[in-house]
Motif scaffolding. Structure first.
Motif, PDB file in Angstrom:
ATOM      1  N   ASP A  27      -0.647  14.277   0.345  1.00  0.00           N
ATOM      2  CA  ASP A  27      -1.834  13.497   0.717  1.00  0.00           C
ATOM      3  C   ASP A  27      -2.656  13.226  -0.525  1.00  0.00           C
ATOM      4  O   ASP A  27      -2.949  14.110  -1.302  1.00  0.00           O
ATOM      5  CB  ASP A  27      -2.679  14.266   1.734  1.00  0.00           C
ATOM      6  CG  ASP A  27      -1.964  14.411   3.059  1.00  0.00           C
ATOM      7  OD1 ASP A  27      -1.179  13.512   3.400  1.00  0.00           O
ATOM      8  OD2 ASP A  27      -2.143  15.440   3.726  1.00  0.00           O
ATOM      9  N   VAL A  28      -3.052  11.963  -0.687  1.00  0.00           N
ATOM     10  CA  VAL A  28      -3.826  11.564  -1.844  1.00  0.00           C
ATOM     11  C   VAL A  28      -5.260  11.301  -1.419  1.00  0.00           C
ATOM     12  O   VAL A  28      -5.483  10.630  -0.433  1.00  0.00           O
ATOM     13  CB  VAL A  28      -3.206  10.308  -2.504  1.00  0.00           C
ATOM     14  CG1 VAL A  28      -4.051   9.888  -3.671  1.00  0.00           C
ATOM     15  CG2 VAL A  28      -1.784  10.569  -2.928  1.00  0.00           C
ATOM     16  N   HIS A  68       0.866   4.042  -2.918  1.00  0.00           N
ATOM     17  CA  HIS A  68       0.651   5.448  -2.569  1.00  0.00           C
ATOM     18  C   HIS A  68       1.788   6.317  -3.114  1.00  0.00           C
ATOM     19  O   HIS A  68       1.558   7.385  -3.694  1.00  0.00           O
ATOM     20  CB  HIS A  68       0.567   5.563  -1.042  1.00  0.00           C
ATOM     21  CG  HIS A  68       0.368   6.959  -0.546  1.00  0.00           C
ATOM     22  ND1 HIS A  68      -0.870   7.559  -0.490  1.00  0.00           N
ATOM     23  CD2 HIS A  68       1.246   7.885  -0.093  1.00  0.00           C
ATOM     24  CE1 HIS A  68      -0.741   8.790  -0.012  1.00  0.00           C
ATOM     25  NE2 HIS A  68       0.536   9.010   0.234  1.00  0.00           N
ATOM     26  N   GLU A  69       3.017   5.842  -2.954  1.00  0.00           N
ATOM     27  CA  GLU A  69       4.173   6.607  -3.437  1.00  0.00           C
ATOM     28  C   GLU A  69       4.162   6.703  -4.962  1.00  0.00           C
ATOM     29  O   GLU A  69       4.480   7.749  -5.536  1.00  0.00           O
ATOM     30  CB  GLU A  69       5.458   5.938  -2.956  1.00  0.00           C
ATOM     31  CG  GLU A  69       6.704   6.751  -3.265  1.00  0.00           C
ATOM     32  CD  GLU A  69       7.947   6.149  -2.634  1.00  0.00           C
ATOM     33  OE1 GLU A  69       9.043   6.557  -3.032  1.00  0.00           O
ATOM     34  OE2 GLU A  69       7.806   5.275  -1.752  1.00  0.00           O
ATOM     35  N   GLY A  95       0.823  -1.215   0.000  1.00  0.00           N
ATOM     36  CA  GLY A  95       0.000   0.000   0.000  1.00  0.00           C
ATOM     37  C   GLY A  95       0.855   1.262   0.000  1.00  0.00           C
ATOM     38  O   GLY A  95       0.544   2.245  -0.687  1.00  0.00           O
ATOM     39  N   GLU A  96       1.942   1.213   0.763  1.00  0.00           N
ATOM     40  CA  GLU A  96       2.853   2.360   0.808  1.00  0.00           C
ATOM     41  C   GLU A  96       3.488   2.603  -0.555  1.00  0.00           C
ATOM     42  O   GLU A  96       3.612   3.745  -1.008  1.00  0.00           O
ATOM     43  CB  GLU A  96       3.936   2.085   1.860  1.00  0.00           C
ATOM     44  CG  GLU A  96       4.782   3.297   2.212  1.00  0.00           C
ATOM     45  CD  GLU A  96       5.786   2.974   3.306  1.00  0.00           C
ATOM     46  OE1 GLU A  96       6.812   3.667   3.385  1.00  0.00           O
ATOM     47  OE2 GLU A  96       5.538   2.011   4.072  1.00  0.00           O
ATOM     48  N   GLN A 125       1.540   6.717  -6.928  1.00  0.00           N
ATOM     49  CA  GLN A 125       0.519   7.681  -7.328  1.00  0.00           C
ATOM     50  C   GLN A 125       1.018   9.113  -7.161  1.00  0.00           C
ATOM     51  O   GLN A 125       0.809   9.968  -8.030  1.00  0.00           O
ATOM     52  CB  GLN A 125      -0.757   7.455  -6.504  1.00  0.00           C
ATOM     53  CG  GLN A 125      -1.923   8.329  -6.962  1.00  0.00           C
ATOM     54  CD  GLN A 125      -3.182   8.040  -6.173  1.00  0.00           C
ATOM     55  OE1 GLN A 125      -3.211   7.125  -5.353  1.00  0.00           O
ATOM     56  NE2 GLN A 125      -4.217   8.804  -6.417  1.00  0.00           N
ATOM     57  N   ILE A 126       1.699   9.368  -6.064  1.00  0.00           N
ATOM     58  CA  ILE A 126       2.243  10.716  -5.827  1.00  0.00           C
ATOM     59  C   ILE A 126       3.276  11.077  -6.888  1.00  0.00           C
ATOM     60  O   ILE A 126       3.247  12.162  -7.472  1.00  0.00           O
ATOM     61  CB  ILE A 126       2.860  10.806  -4.419  1.00  0.00           C
ATOM     62  CG1 ILE A 126       1.778  10.689  -3.354  1.00  0.00           C
ATOM     63  CG2 ILE A 126       3.623  12.116  -4.252  1.00  0.00           C
ATOM     64  CD1 ILE A 126       2.328  10.579  -1.949  1.00  0.00           C
TER      65      ILE A 126
END
Length: 385
Positions: free
Chosen positions: A384-385, A194-195, A190-191, A197-198
């Motif tokens: 923050d997404v 998330h990274e 998940g991390e 996507q950023i």
């Protein structure tokens, strides 16, 4: 999996290299299928904030996806309209361009005659003898271009379908990714997602901003100076500049050729080169680092090799996509102890001292990796997404 890691390290490395070879082979064979899928994936990431905003406004999901896709089509339509209007202006000036080109060719012929034993008649004879070769090359080029046009239409036709499906099935795709890993690794997965996507949003939105200000900087400055087709030169350079290293060179060449064809004097060429050089300096040293940031740094060697390999596999689309794909691979490799060496190869976490003298630099230690990031001023993602 455990039996694989019980094999001798030389055997494991050989299997990894063979796997990379077959993966590359599959990508080369399927580049016509994979290129629109990758492009749709990155565009879907860009459209995701708009989709989430519309869903918060209580839009039905299908309608929110359709509106997001429509917004993308409108933006692309405006870009195509701008290019077509600029190209039509260029076509209207064709008689003047032809006259200027002939003037430059006559000047070149005179210079060659003065500085070589070849007269103008001998030069014309040389051109006539080579004309059949040039025509054959042009014919093969046009047939290849027609094939490319067909592939472009297929690419453009598939792209909105893939984008719609990726946005609609985004949760299903995320579930598919998580199911590949055991539960104890879901936090790290998940991390990493998330990274990614950023990084992708930061990079692609940064490129959109870069295209805008490079068009204004180059095209606007040349327009004020009085260079013909200034906006077309600015837009072409802004888009080609998205291709690392190679694109800037192509943009300079095209800008010089357009200026040379549109003017009978040489000072506009020097002006175009000076303006482009100034804009590149501002872009590379001041503007782009502040916009995209330094969350992921890819070293120059990996960037150049990645651009050339991606261009060979998927053409222009591959060149544009090479850097975000390398960034994603680096994120994945950095979070895997087994493949961290590949992340090191792609990255710019350059040690100040040699691993030959510092044994700690030979290890896949998380602490050493973070220390090298701090030394090279690489910021962790914090959006923050």
């Amino acid at each position: 999996m455990n039996s694989f890691y019980s094999l001798p390290i030389t055997v494991r490395r050989a299997i990894e290299v063979m796997g990379l070879f077959f993966l590359g082979w599959i990508i080369v064979l399927g580049n016509g299928i994979l290129a629109p899928i990758f492009m749709a994936f990155f565009i879907s990431i860009m459209l995701l904030p708009l989709l989430q905003f519309l869903c918060r406004l209580k839009f039905p999901e299908m309608l929110a996806i359709a509106v997001s896709l429509l917004a993308l089509i409108v933006v692309l339509g405006l870009v195509v309209w701008f290019f077509s209007s600029q190209i039509s202006n260029l076509v209207r000036d064709f008689p003047t361009i032809q006259q200027n080109v002939m003037g430059h060719l006559n000047s070149l012929s005179t210079w060659v005659e003065e500085h070589s034993p070849y007269s103008s008649e001998e030069q014309m004879e040389f051109i006539r003898t080579r004309s059949s070769t040039i025509l054959n090359y042009a014919g093969s080029f046009l047939s290849g271009a027609a094939l490319s046009v067909t592939s472009i239409f297929v690419f453009v036709g598939l792209l909105p379908i893939y984008i719609f499906l990726m946005l609609f099935y985004r949760n299903l795709l995320l579930r598919f990714v998580f199911l590949w890993f055991p539960e104890e690794m879901h936090g790290r997965v998940g991390e990493a997602l998330h990274e990614m996507q950023i990084i992708i949003k930061s990079y692609l939105f940064g490129l959109l901003i870069q295209v805008s200000y490079m068009t204004v900087l180059v095209g606007g400055t040349l327009l004020i100076i009085g260079i013909k087709h200034a906006l077309l030169i600015g837009v072409i350079f802004a888009f080609l500049n998205l291709i690392p290293y190679v694109g800037a060179l192509l943009g300079n060449i095209i800008g010089v050729l357009l200026t040379l064809a549109s003017s009978s004097e040489l000072w506009p060429i020097i002006t175009v080169l000076g303006v482009i050089a100034g804009a590149q300096f501002l872009d590379n040293n001041i503007l782009m680092p502040r916009i995209v940031g330094s969350k992921v740094k890819i070293n120059a060697m990996a960037t150049i090799v990645g651009v050339l390999v991606a261009g060979e596999i998927a053409g222009i689309a591959g060149m544009f996509l090479s850097l975000p794909i390398i960034a994603i691979l680096k994120i994945v490799f950095d979070r895997s102890q087994k493949f961290r060496q590949w992340g090191v190869l792609f990255g710019d976490e350059r040690p100040e001292r040699s691993p030959m003298r510092v044994p700690a630099l030979r290890k896949k230690s998380e602490a050493v990796h973070e220390q090298l990031k701090r030394q090279n001023e690489i910021e962790p993602p914090h959006e923050d997404v």
